[in-house]
Structures are given as C-alpha cells and as structure tokens.
Design a protein around this motif. Structure first.
Motif, PDB file in Angstrom:
ATOM      1  N   PRO A  44      -3.337  11.391 -11.705  1.00  0.00           N
ATOM      2  CA  PRO A  44      -4.137  10.363 -11.025  1.00  0.00           C
ATOM      3  C   PRO A  44      -5.523  10.884 -10.668  1.00  0.00           C
ATOM      4  N   ALA A  45      -5.601  12.145 -10.235  1.00  0.00           N
ATOM      5  CA  ALA A  45      -6.891  12.711  -9.842  1.00  0.00           C
ATOM      6  C   ALA A  45      -7.864  12.719 -11.031  1.00  0.00           C
ATOM      7  N   ARG A  46      -7.305  13.022 -12.220  1.00  0.00           N
ATOM      8  CA  ARG A  46      -8.152  13.080 -13.399  1.00  0.00           C
ATOM      9  C   ARG A  46      -8.666  11.682 -13.778  1.00  0.00           C
ATOM     10  N   VAL A  47      -7.783  10.670 -13.628  1.00  0.00           N
ATOM     11  CA  VAL A  47      -8.198   9.281 -13.899  1.00  0.00           C
ATOM     12  C   VAL A  47      -9.309   8.883 -12.933  1.00  0.00           C
ATOM     13  N   GLY A  48      -9.123   9.297 -11.657  1.00  0.00           N
ATOM     14  CA  GLY A  48     -10.138   9.013 -10.653  1.00  0.00           C
ATOM     15  C   GLY A  48     -11.464   9.648 -11.015  1.00  0.00           C
ATOM     16  N   ALA A  49     -11.386  10.906 -11.459  1.00  0.00           N
ATOM     17  CA  ALA A  49     -12.611  11.615 -11.830  1.00  0.00           C
ATOM     18  C   ALA A  49     -13.293  10.930 -13.012  1.00  0.00           C
ATOM     19  N   THR A  50     -12.486  10.476 -13.989  1.00  0.00           N
ATOM     20  CA  THR A  50     -13.046   9.768 -15.150  1.00  0.00           C
ATOM     21  C   THR A  50     -13.764   8.500 -14.709  1.00  0.00           C
ATOM     22  N   LEU A  51     -13.112   7.827 -13.756  1.00  0.00           N
ATOM     23  CA  LEU A  51     -13.688   6.581 -13.231  1.00  0.00           C
ATOM     24  C   LEU A  51     -15.087   6.852 -12.670  1.00  0.00           C
ATOM     25  N   VAL A  52     -15.220   7.986 -11.993  1.00  0.00           N
ATOM     26  CA  VAL A  52     -16.520   8.327 -11.405  1.00  0.00           C
ATOM     27  C   VAL A  52     -17.497   8.820 -12.478  1.00  0.00           C
ATOM     28  N   LEU A 103       0.843  -1.211   0.000  1.00  0.00           N
ATOM     29  CA  LEU A 103       0.000   0.000   0.000  1.00  0.00           C
ATOM     30  C   LEU A 103       0.867   1.246   0.000  1.00  0.00           C
ATOM     31  N   ALA A 104       1.934   1.201   0.791  1.00  0.00           N
ATOM     32  CA  ALA A 104       2.847   2.345   0.838  1.00  0.00           C
ATOM     33  C   ALA A 104       3.490   2.567  -0.527  1.00  0.00           C
ATOM     34  N   MET A 105       3.887   1.471  -1.188  1.00  0.00           N
ATOM     35  CA  MET A 105       4.479   1.571  -2.524  1.00  0.00           C
ATOM     36  C   MET A 105       3.495   2.215  -3.498  1.00  0.00           C
ATOM     37  N   LEU A 106       2.226   1.776  -3.399  1.00  0.00           N
ATOM     38  CA  LEU A 106       1.181   2.317  -4.282  1.00  0.00           C
ATOM     39  C   LEU A 106       1.050   3.824  -4.066  1.00  0.00           C
ATOM     40  N   ALA A 107       0.986   4.227  -2.777  1.00  0.00           N
ATOM     41  CA  ALA A 107       0.840   5.645  -2.448  1.00  0.00           C
ATOM     42  C   ALA A 107       2.013   6.439  -3.017  1.00  0.00           C
ATOM     43  N   LEU A 108       3.228   5.894  -2.863  1.00  0.00           N
ATOM     44  CA  LEU A 108       4.429   6.551  -3.370  1.00  0.00           C
ATOM     45  C   LEU A 108       4.374   6.718  -4.884  1.00  0.00           C
ATOM     46  N   ALA A 109       3.977   5.642  -5.572  1.00  0.00           N
ATOM     47  CA  ALA A 109       3.936   5.663  -7.036  1.00  0.00           C
ATOM     48  C   ALA A 109       2.933   6.695  -7.530  1.00  0.00           C
ATOM     49  N   VAL A 110       1.744   6.709  -6.888  1.00  0.00           N
ATOM     50  CA  VAL A 110       0.707   7.665  -7.292  1.00  0.00           C
ATOM     51  C   VAL A 110       1.182   9.098  -7.041  1.00  0.00           C
ATOM     52  N   LEU A 111       1.852   9.279  -5.910  1.00  0.00           N
ATOM     53  CA  LEU A 111       2.369  10.605  -5.565  1.00  0.00           C
ATOM     54  C   LEU A 111       3.408  11.060  -6.598  1.00  0.00           C
ATOM     55  N   ALA A 112       4.322  10.131  -6.941  1.00  0.00           N
ATOM     56  CA  ALA A 112       5.360  10.449  -7.929  1.00  0.00           C
ATOM     57  C   ALA A 112       4.732  10.808  -9.265  1.00  0.00           C
ATOM     58  N   TRP A 113       3.750  10.015  -9.676  1.00  0.00           N
ATOM     59  CA  TRP A 113       3.010  10.242 -10.924  1.00  0.00           C
ATOM     60  C   TRP A 113       2.429  11.663 -10.928  1.00  0.00           C
ATOM     61  N   ASP A 114       1.762  11.995  -9.808  1.00  0.00           N
ATOM     62  CA  ASP A 114       1.120  13.303  -9.693  1.00  0.00           C
ATOM     63  C   ASP A 114       2.158  14.432  -9.780  1.00  0.00           C
ATOM     64  N   LEU A 115       3.282  14.234  -9.063  1.00  0.00           N
ATOM     65  CA  LEU A 115       4.338  15.266  -9.044  1.00  0.00           C
ATOM     66  C   LEU A 115       4.924  15.465 -10.438  1.00  0.00           C
ATOM     67  N   VAL A 116       5.160  14.351 -11.154  1.00  0.00           N
ATOM     68  CA  VAL A 116       5.731  14.440 -12.504  1.00  0.00           C
ATOM     69  C   VAL A 116       4.797  15.219 -13.427  1.00  0.00           C
ATOM     70  N   VAL A 117       3.488  14.876 -13.356  1.00  0.00           N
ATOM     71  CA  VAL A 117       2.508  15.563 -14.209  1.00  0.00           C
ATOM     72  C   VAL A 117       2.502  17.069 -13.916  1.00  0.00           C
TER      73      VAL A 117
END
Lengths: 251, 264
Positions: free
Chosen positions: B43-51, B16-30
């Motif tokens: 990631p936030a935009r993917v989440g919004a699309t999902l909804v 779970l920690a790895m997942l959080a780190l990866a998502v955070l890194a993804w967000d920072l890079v974007v």
C-alpha cells in the motif's frame, strides 16, 4: 321526471357502457337548477362518478343527451389530487396557470380562495407537509378559485375521519351559502347527504339511474343541532329506506 | 449520545475501520511473503506512486472525467428528449424503442472495437459512454411520464390544458423523481462506458485517459501505477454518485417522500 325551468344541468336518458362491456349508467335522467346543492347517493360502483364525469365533459355518454355549462366548472376528486411539487398557493392558482379566466385578478382570487378554506397561513406550505383534511380544503379552494357556475364533487370526504368530515361538511355549507353556486355532490353516505342538501337523488346499483328523489325541506344554516335532531334522524331513515329499495331490498 | 447520533457515528467509523484493517492485512501479506512489487506492490508503494505520478495521473483523470461528463450530458439530454418524443408521438416509440433496447442489451465492450474503426478515437470513446448511459435515462423518464395520476390528467383536461402545458406543468415534474434516478445510474455508467472504450482502444489508442494508463501500465508491469489509477477511477465514480445524489436531494427535498427524512 319533468324538466325544470332554469336547470343548468340536464341529463336525458344518459347511458354509458365501457369498452369492457360494463354498463355503468342506463337511462339516467336528472335536472339540477341553478344554485341547488344536490347529492347523488348510491352504493359504490353505481356509476355516480361516471355521471359526474359526463356532466364535467371528461367522459362521453354512449346514449342520451347531457347538457351542462361549458367551461368554468370546478371539480373535486375523492383524493385531494394536488401537485406535490408546488405550494398550496401554486396549487390553488393552477386553473389560472393553465389559462382559465377568473372574475378578478388571479393573485387576489387565490388569496381569497385560501382564506375561504382557512389556509391563508399555509399558502407557502407543500401538500405533504399538511394533513389530509387541509389538503382536501386546498382542493376545494382550487375548484372555487375561478368562481365556477357549477361545482362537481366526487366523494370528496370519503377518505377522511368523521371529525374532519363533519368540519368540512360545515365549511362546505358555509361556502355554498356565501356563493350560492350549483353543487353536485357524489356520496355513499346517507347522513352526509341529508345534512347537506335540499334534494337527494338516490341511484340504483349498476347500471345506475335515478331511483328516488327525496326533498329535505329544512332551512339553512344547518348546524350541530340539526345533526342531532329527531327530524334529521327521520330523514335519514327515509333516505336509508329508499336506498335499500334501490338496491333491491338486499341491504 | 442519542441512538441516531451513535448510529451515524458507527456508519462512518465502521467502514473506515474495515478499510484500515484491509490495508494493514495487505501490507502484512506483502511483507510476510516478500512479494515483489511487480506482482503485488505494498500500500505504501501505491501511495508513493500516487504522489510521484500525480501530474501524469491527474492529466489522465481529467481526460476520463471530461469524456464521462460529456457522455453523461449527451445521455441526459438525449434520453429525456427521446422519452418525451416517445410519450408525445406513439409512432416514434413503436419504431425506435426496440432498437434502444437492442443497443442496451448488446455489451458495449463488443461494440467498442467497431466504433473505433469508424470514428476517431475520442469520438468513439464518447459514443461508448453515451450508449451505456442513455438507456437508463430513457427507460426511467418513460416510466415517469407514463405514471402520472389519472385524476390530475382529468383535472388538466377540465381546465383545457394544451399538450404543451400538460407536458411542462404535469408530466415532466411528475417524472422528475424517476428522471433523477435514471441520471444517477447514468452518471456511473458513463464512466464505465468511457473506461471500456479506452481499454478497447488499448495501446493502439492515442488517448491518455485513466483506463488507457491502466492498460499501458499493465504492459509495462508497473503494477503500482495500475493500482493508483484504479483507485482514482473508483474515487471518481464515488464523486459522480455523490454529486448526483446531492442534486436529486436538493430538487426533491420539499415534496418527494424519497427525500424526506421521516421521524420515528
């Protein structure tokens, strides 16, 4: 060897050669009377197990004639050979599941067989939950459940520790005295065969045949006192000598 | 906290920690490189699309799962039935087994276009799911049926068991662990087969499964929907694996070593 009256197992000049050319048995003669307890004693790989399989009808002799009661034979292998996916009761009931006829109602027969080997309280346990000795007792109960005329045992206790082995030897003798079935018992243990039997057939190495026949005229019941007696030691020496002669004096 | 409890907590917390780190890194890079969403959505935009696309994606997920499930069931029954036939009837094994292997080693992505020509699309997709999923069931069941303890076979002969009894009371139960292992592989593969066929059908297809959604979104540069659909596919695969593992554990837990936790 002269044929005996009332023999229920009789092998005459039985030979067995396997496809790979190995001659397991050659000119094997033996007679076993109803109610006898007879060990076939010999070194590993002398064709004892093959002889037992021929008596059971699981293997065909390539030469000679074999006579044994057809059907209703109990067989105990070196391993417990239980079905791991069913309970002790289910395993003991297997002969009935496969259509074997018993002398009584299957349910009662299974309960009685389990009680005889002191496994009643483990009827619903699975094989892997029990010890090696208990599994072997279940295998014996399964072989006895149809009340067979003939019980064949192929080094049944070879894989067990000595303490368990002594216990099962005593249990087996008790069952034999109660039921008086014919038992043919393959073993490579001199001590075990002397303790259990009335008459020992010593076999030669491959190709196996009977080398000597030694009577053990000691009355039953036998117990720990017999196992530690000078008489017992004497018989063991006599059988040991015969066995080493059978092996060409090499041992 | 005992060692095993601590171990179990780590096994959950670390991924779970790895997942959080990866998502955070993804967000920072974007954010850092101001990457436009049609190249890499946050990631936030993917989440919004999902909804926002939930009804559409949910519909597609149901289509894909239904095909994968049908393919799996057919593969399970077909694979076990074929293995039993091979086991009972050697002539059938000699005649057909090589073709089962050929079917397996030929990449399904190469077969799919042909199937799409000759079969209506839903049937072609189902056929692909079946082709990839059935072989592990066949191979594992065959192995299981052939590795029965020889002494048990002798015992059954001694009690004059019929062929049918031998199969039902000895060979099939003895093969159960291998059959279940085959089914666990087949579950994942049936999903892959369905996805491959949908992708092969591409925009020409009239299907509406998740893989079709991914292909379609790709053409429209709707990258966040591609990510959302991909996420759902992964989750579906994980769910299939978990369900089949649970089934396997349930069936074997009393008697098979693979399912029994050994205390050390």
């Amino acid at each position: 060897m002269t044929p005996r009256d009332g023999a229920i197992v009789s092998l005459r000049g039985v030979g067995k050669t396997f496809e790979n050319g190995v001659a397991a048995l050659d000119g094997l003669n033996l007679d076993i009377a109803e109610g006898e307890f007879v060990p076939l004693l010999g070194p590993s790989g002398c064709g004892k197990s093959t002889a037992l399989r021929i008596i059971a009808g699981l293997s065909e002799a390539s030469a000679g004639a074999a006579a044994a009661p057809a059907g209703n034979i109990g067989f105990v292998f070196q391993d417990p050979t239980l079905l791991p996916w069913t309970t002790m009761a289910g395993n003991v009931a297997l002969p009935f599941t496969l259509g074997a006829a018993g002398n009584s109602e299957p349910h009662a027969a299974v309960a009685r067989a389990l009680a005889r080997v002191a496994l009643s309280e483990f009827a619903e346990a699975y094989p892997r939950e029990l010890s090696g000795g208990m599994r072997m007792r279940a295998a014996i109960a399964r072989a006895l459940v149809t009340e067979p005329r003939l019980l064949l045992m192929d080094e049944p206790f070879a894989a067990l520790d000595e303490i368990t082995r002594f216990r099962l030897n005593n249990d087996l003798l008790a069952v034999w005295q109660e039921l008086r079935r014919t038992v043919v018992f393959v073993t490579h243990s001199v001590f075990e065969s002397v303790y259990l039997s009335q008459r020992i057939l010593v076999m030669t190495p491959r190709p196996g045949r009977v080398f000597a026949e030694i009577a053990i005229p000691v009355s039953y019941p036998r117990d720990e006192r017999f196992r530690t007696s000078a008489e017992y030691a004497g018989y063991c020496r006599q059988v040991s000598d015969a066995l080493s002669h059978a092996m060409g004096g090499a041992a | 906290m005992t060692r095993t409890k601590k171990d179990r907590a780590l096994r959950i917390a670390l991924p779970l920690a790895m997942l959080a780190l990866a998502v955070l890194a993804w967000d920072l890079v974007v954010r850092a490189f101001a990457i436009p969403p049609y190249v890499l959505p946050s990631p936030a935009r993917v989440g919004a699309t999902l909804v926002n696309d939930a009804p559409l994606l949910w519909q597609s997920l149901k289509v894909t799962l239904s095909i994968a499930f049908q393919g799996f069931v057919l593969a399970a029954f077909g694979g076990i039935a074929l293995a039993v036939t091979f086991n009972q009837w050697r002539i059938a094994e000699y005649s057909l087994y090589p073709y089962a292997v050929i079917l397996q080693v030929t990449p399904v992505i190469a077969i799919a276009p042909l199937l799409l020509i000759y079969l209506p699309q839903p049937l072609a997709v189902l056929a692909c799911a079946w082709i990839v999923a059935f072989f592990p069931v066949l191979a594992n069941t065959t192995l299981g049926l052939n590795s029965v303890d020889h002494n048990l076979v002798s015992l059954f002969h001694l009690y004059k068991a019929s062929r049918w009894q031998m199969l039902l009371h000895l060979k099939l139960p003895a093969a159960l662990p291998q059959i279940l292992a085959g089914l666990r592989i087949a579950g994942g593969l049936s999903l892959i087969g369905a996805v491959v066929a949908e992708i092969a059908a591409g925009s020409a297809g009239a299907g509406s499964g998740l893989a079709y959604r991914i292909a379609e979104s790709g053409y429209r540069l709707n990258i966040s929907r591609m990510f959302a659909a991909l996420l759902l596919l992964s989750l579906a695969g994980v769910a299939i694996f978990l369900v089949l593992s649970a089934l396997s554990h349930m069936l074997l837990r009393r008697w098979h070593d693979s399912a029994v936790r050994q205390e050390r």
